[in-house]
Design an enzyme around this catalytic site. Sequence first.
Site, mmCIF file in Angstrom:
data_model
loop_
_atom_site.group_PDB
_atom_site.id
_atom_site.type_symbol
_atom_site.label_atom_id
_atom_site.label_comp_id
_atom_site.label_asym_id
_atom_site.label_seq_id
_atom_site.Cartn_x
_atom_site.Cartn_y
_atom_site.Cartn_z
ATOM 1 N N ARG A 6 15.523 24.296 42.617
ATOM 2 C CA ARG A 6 16.714 25.102 42.864
ATOM 3 C C ARG A 6 17.721 24.294 43.640
ATOM 4 N NH1 ARG A 6 17.367 30.437 43.138
ATOM 5 N NH2 ARG A 6 19.492 29.636 43.134
ATOM 6 N N ARG A 62 26.705 16.729 31.633
ATOM 7 C CA ARG A 62 26.914 15.914 30.429
ATOM 8 C C ARG A 62 27.544 14.582 30.803
ATOM 9 N NH1 ARG A 62 23.542 18.246 27.611
ATOM 10 N NH2 ARG A 62 24.002 20.250 26.667
ATOM 11 N N CYS A 73 25.081 27.773 31.008
ATOM 12 C CA CYS A 73 25.908 28.296 32.098
ATOM 13 C C CYS A 73 25.957 29.811 32.003
ATOM 14 C CB CYS A 73 27.335 27.754 32.007
ATOM 15 S SG CYS A 73 27.455 25.983 32.273
ATOM 16 N N GLU A 76 27.018 34.386 37.915
ATOM 17 C CA GLU A 76 26.178 35.003 38.938
ATOM 18 C C GLU A 76 26.616 36.465 39.095
ATOM 19 O OE1 GLU A 76 23.005 34.697 41.430
ATOM 20 O OE2 GLU A 76 23.829 32.956 40.411
ATOM 21 N N ARG A 88 25.245 27.334 41.292
ATOM 22 C CA ARG A 88 23.799 27.246 41.500
ATOM 23 C C ARG A 88 23.164 26.599 40.286
ATOM 24 N NH1 ARG A 88 25.420 32.183 43.742
ATOM 25 N NH2 ARG A 88 24.417 32.771 45.714
ATOM 26 N N TYR A 106 20.574 22.337 48.831
ATOM 27 C CA TYR A 106 21.662 23.259 49.134
ATOM 28 C C TYR A 106 22.697 22.497 49.953
ATOM 29 C CZ TYR A 106 18.804 26.882 47.211
ATOM 30 O OH TYR A 106 18.068 27.640 46.337
ATOM 31 N N ARG A 114 19.889 29.569 51.593
ATOM 32 C CA ARG A 114 18.425 29.405 51.694
ATOM 33 C C ARG A 114 18.075 28.487 52.841
ATOM 34 N NH1 ARG A 114 14.946 31.032 47.590
ATOM 35 N NH2 ARG A 114 13.492 30.652 49.277
#
Length: 119
Positions: A6, A62, A73, A76, A88, A106, A114
């Site tokens: 993540r 890419r 894609c 959210e 994210r 992050y 997080r």
Amino acid sequence: MVRAIRGAIQVDGNDRDAVLAGTTELMSEVMERNNLTTDDVISVIFTATPDLTAEFPALAARKLGFHDVPLLCASEIDVPGALPRVVRLMAHVATDRPRQEIQHVYLRGATALRVDIAQ
């Protein structure tokens, strides 16, 4: 073995250059911190907060050489009070590393998302 990594980054604004630069920084950090090559990456799912519409985050991947890696894609969910301007990712990778050695990434303001796993 397949592991998921993540990551997130808060970008400077809703413009193409900011989205691409932030996503490039995030992808590069994920790859470096986990000692990965593009051949190790199975797929990557990107999400962007609803306020980021200027460019697809996958374009940055890419441009980094992820030509034959499936990329997706999505938007959210729009949660009231959520951190704005965040890209994210969830990368699925082939690695022998145990789960506890995977480094989730992050960056910038997204570290607040997080605190428990941000490195």
